[in-house]
Design a protein around this motif. Sequence first.
Motif, PDB file in Angstrom:
ATOM      1  N   VAL A 159       9.158  29.720  65.185  1.00  0.00           N
ATOM      2  CA  VAL A 159       7.746  30.120  65.167  1.00  0.00           C
ATOM      3  C   VAL A 159       6.865  28.896  64.949  1.00  0.00           C
ATOM      4  O   VAL A 159       5.840  28.720  65.620  1.00  0.00           O
ATOM      5  N   ALA A 160       7.277  28.024  64.045  1.00  0.00           N
ATOM      6  CA  ALA A 160       6.519  26.794  63.775  1.00  0.00           C
ATOM      7  C   ALA A 160       6.439  25.929  65.028  1.00  0.00           C
ATOM      8  O   ALA A 160       5.371  25.400  65.361  1.00  0.00           O
ATOM      9  N   ASP A 161       7.543  25.791  65.727  1.00  0.00           N
ATOM     10  CA  ASP A 161       7.558  25.018  66.970  1.00  0.00           C
ATOM     11  C   ASP A 161       6.637  25.637  68.019  1.00  0.00           C
ATOM     12  O   ASP A 161       5.900  24.935  68.706  1.00  0.00           O
ATOM     13  N   PHE A 162       6.681  26.954  68.135  1.00  0.00           N
ATOM     14  CA  PHE A 162       5.866  27.669  69.117  1.00  0.00           C
ATOM     15  C   PHE A 162       4.377  27.414  68.888  1.00  0.00           C
ATOM     16  O   PHE A 162       3.612  27.238  69.838  1.00  0.00           O
ATOM     17  N   PHE A 163       3.954  27.401  67.619  1.00  0.00           N
ATOM     18  CA  PHE A 163       2.538  27.200  67.293  1.00  0.00           C
ATOM     19  C   PHE A 163       2.192  25.741  66.998  1.00  0.00           C
ATOM     20  O   PHE A 163       1.033  25.424  66.724  1.00  0.00           O
ATOM     21  N   SER A 164       3.180  24.866  67.033  1.00  0.00           N
ATOM     22  CA  SER A 164       2.985  23.434  66.723  1.00  0.00           C
ATOM     23  C   SER A 164       2.349  23.235  65.350  1.00  0.00           C
ATOM     24  O   SER A 164       1.379  22.488  65.186  1.00  0.00           O
ATOM     25  N   VAL A 165       2.908  23.941  64.375  1.00  0.00           N
ATOM     26  CA  VAL A 165       2.473  23.815  62.981  1.00  0.00           C
ATOM     27  C   VAL A 165       3.720  23.635  62.119  1.00  0.00           C
ATOM     28  O   VAL A 165       4.844  23.794  62.591  1.00  0.00           O
ATOM     29  N   SER A 166       3.508  23.337  60.854  1.00  0.00           N
ATOM     30  CA  SER A 166       4.643  23.156  59.949  1.00  0.00           C
ATOM     31  C   SER A 166       5.247  24.500  59.533  1.00  0.00           C
ATOM     32  O   SER A 166       4.588  25.544  59.626  1.00  0.00           O
ATOM     33  N   ARG A 167       6.471  24.449  59.058  1.00  0.00           N
ATOM     34  CA  ARG A 167       7.101  25.662  58.536  1.00  0.00           C
ATOM     35  C   ARG A 167       6.334  26.176  57.320  1.00  0.00           C
ATOM     36  O   ARG A 167       6.241  27.388  57.121  1.00  0.00           O
ATOM     37  N   MET A 168       5.767  25.277  56.537  1.00  0.00           N
ATOM     38  CA  MET A 168       4.976  25.696  55.364  1.00  0.00           C
ATOM     39  C   MET A 168       3.769  26.524  55.791  1.00  0.00           C
ATOM     40  O   MET A 168       3.403  27.490  55.127  1.00  0.00           O
ATOM     41  N   THR A 169       3.144  26.150  56.909  1.00  0.00           N
ATOM     42  CA  THR A 169       2.026  26.937  57.433  1.00  0.00           C
ATOM     43  C   THR A 169       2.499  28.333  57.804  1.00  0.00           C
ATOM     44  O   THR A 169       1.842  29.326  57.477  1.00  0.00           O
ATOM     45  N   ILE A 170       3.646  28.415  58.451  1.00  0.00           N
ATOM     46  CA  ILE A 170       4.194  29.723  58.843  1.00  0.00           C
ATOM     47  C   ILE A 170       4.497  30.557  57.602  1.00  0.00           C
ATOM     48  O   ILE A 170       4.150  31.745  57.555  1.00  0.00           O
ATOM     49  N   TYR A 171       5.103  29.956  56.592  1.00  0.00           N
ATOM     50  CA  TYR A 171       5.373  30.695  55.360  1.00  0.00           C
ATOM     51  C   TYR A 171       4.076  31.211  54.744  1.00  0.00           C
ATOM     52  O   TYR A 171       4.022  32.349  54.264  1.00  0.00           O
ATOM     53  N   SER A 172       3.025  30.410  54.774  1.00  0.00           N
ATOM     54  CA  SER A 172       1.732  30.834  54.221  1.00  0.00           C
ATOM     55  C   SER A 172       1.156  31.994  55.021  1.00  0.00           C
ATOM     56  O   SER A 172       0.609  32.936  54.447  1.00  0.00           O
ATOM     57  N   TRP A 173       1.258  31.928  56.344  1.00  0.00           N
ATOM     58  CA  TRP A 173       0.798  33.037  57.183  1.00  0.00           C
ATOM     59  C   TRP A 173       1.617  34.285  56.887  1.00  0.00           C
ATOM     60  O   TRP A 173       1.068  35.383  56.757  1.00  0.00           O
ATOM     61  N   PHE A 174       2.942  34.126  56.833  1.00  0.00           N
ATOM     62  CA  PHE A 174       3.837  35.256  56.629  1.00  0.00           C
ATOM     63  C   PHE A 174       3.572  35.972  55.303  1.00  0.00           C
ATOM     64  O   PHE A 174       3.675  37.186  55.223  1.00  0.00           O
ATOM     65  N   ARG A 175       3.268  35.221  54.255  1.00  0.00           N
ATOM     66  CA  ARG A 175       2.998  35.825  52.942  1.00  0.00           C
ATOM     67  C   ARG A 175       1.564  36.338  52.816  1.00  0.00           C
ATOM     68  O   ARG A 175       1.234  36.992  51.839  1.00  0.00           O
ATOM     69  N   GLY A 176       0.723  36.005  53.787  1.00  0.00           N
ATOM     70  CA  GLY A 176      -0.674  36.413  53.730  1.00  0.00           C
ATOM     71  C   GLY A 176      -1.508  35.531  52.817  1.00  0.00           C
ATOM     72  O   GLY A 176      -2.628  35.883  52.459  1.00  0.00           O
ATOM     73  N   ASP A 177      -0.982  34.362  52.461  1.00  0.00           N
ATOM     74  CA  ASP A 177      -1.704  33.435  51.589  1.00  0.00           C
ATOM     75  C   ASP A 177      -2.851  32.753  52.311  1.00  0.00           C
ATOM     76  O   ASP A 177      -3.865  32.423  51.705  1.00  0.00           O
ATOM     77  N   VAL A 178      -2.673  32.528  53.601  1.00  0.00           N
ATOM     78  CA  VAL A 178      -3.656  31.824  54.415  1.00  0.00           C
ATOM     79  C   VAL A 178      -3.867  32.623  55.696  1.00  0.00           C
ATOM     80  O   VAL A 178      -2.907  33.073  56.315  1.00  0.00           O
ATOM     81  N   ALA A 179      -5.123  32.761  56.091  1.00  0.00           N
ATOM     82  CA  ALA A 179      -5.424  33.458  57.342  1.00  0.00           C
ATOM     83  C   ALA A 179      -5.035  32.574  58.524  1.00  0.00           C
ATOM     84  O   ALA A 179      -5.114  31.349  58.453  1.00  0.00           O
ATOM     85  N   VAL A 180      -4.643  33.200  59.582  1.00  0.00           N
ATOM     86  CA  VAL A 180      -4.319  32.484  60.812  1.00  0.00           C
ATOM     87  C   VAL A 180      -5.625  31.921  61.361  1.00  0.00           C
ATOM     88  O   VAL A 180      -6.622  32.637  61.468  1.00  0.00           O
ATOM     89  N   SER A 181      -5.610  30.649  61.707  1.00  0.00           N
ATOM     90  CA  SER A 181      -6.830  30.021  62.221  1.00  0.00           C
ATOM     91  C   SER A 181      -7.218  30.622  63.568  1.00  0.00           C
ATOM     92  O   SER A 181      -6.371  31.125  64.311  1.00  0.00           O
ATOM     93  N   SER A 182      -8.493  30.543  63.858  1.00  0.00           N
ATOM     94  CA  SER A 182      -8.993  31.094  65.122  1.00  0.00           C
ATOM     95  C   SER A 182      -8.325  30.408  66.316  1.00  0.00           C
ATOM     96  O   SER A 182      -8.147  31.026  67.372  1.00  0.00           O
TER      97      SER A 182
END
Length: 76
Positions: A39-62
């Motif tokens: 998923v991180a590779d698909f969105f070109s973001v870090s795994r930490m970003t994906i974990y934050s999205w998955f937990r609902g800690d951070v909103a997905v950027s526009s």
Amino acid sequence: MPKGYSILLADQIKKADPTLLGVKLARVCLDKDIPVSDVADFFSVSRMTIYSWFRGDVAVSSKHTEKMEKLLSRLK
């Protein structure tokens, strides 16, 4: 529990707000055992970003919202 997810992360995903886009993706990925690294590779973001999205800690950027909605519609 899918083999790629820890019990803690799976529990956090289950308790997170199901209306959030990142949490919706998390639930699909958890169900289909899609690795966070893919998923991180698909969105070109870090795994930490994906974990934050998955937990609902951070909103997905526009910047990623439309791509995530399309991915969710294909995975469901």
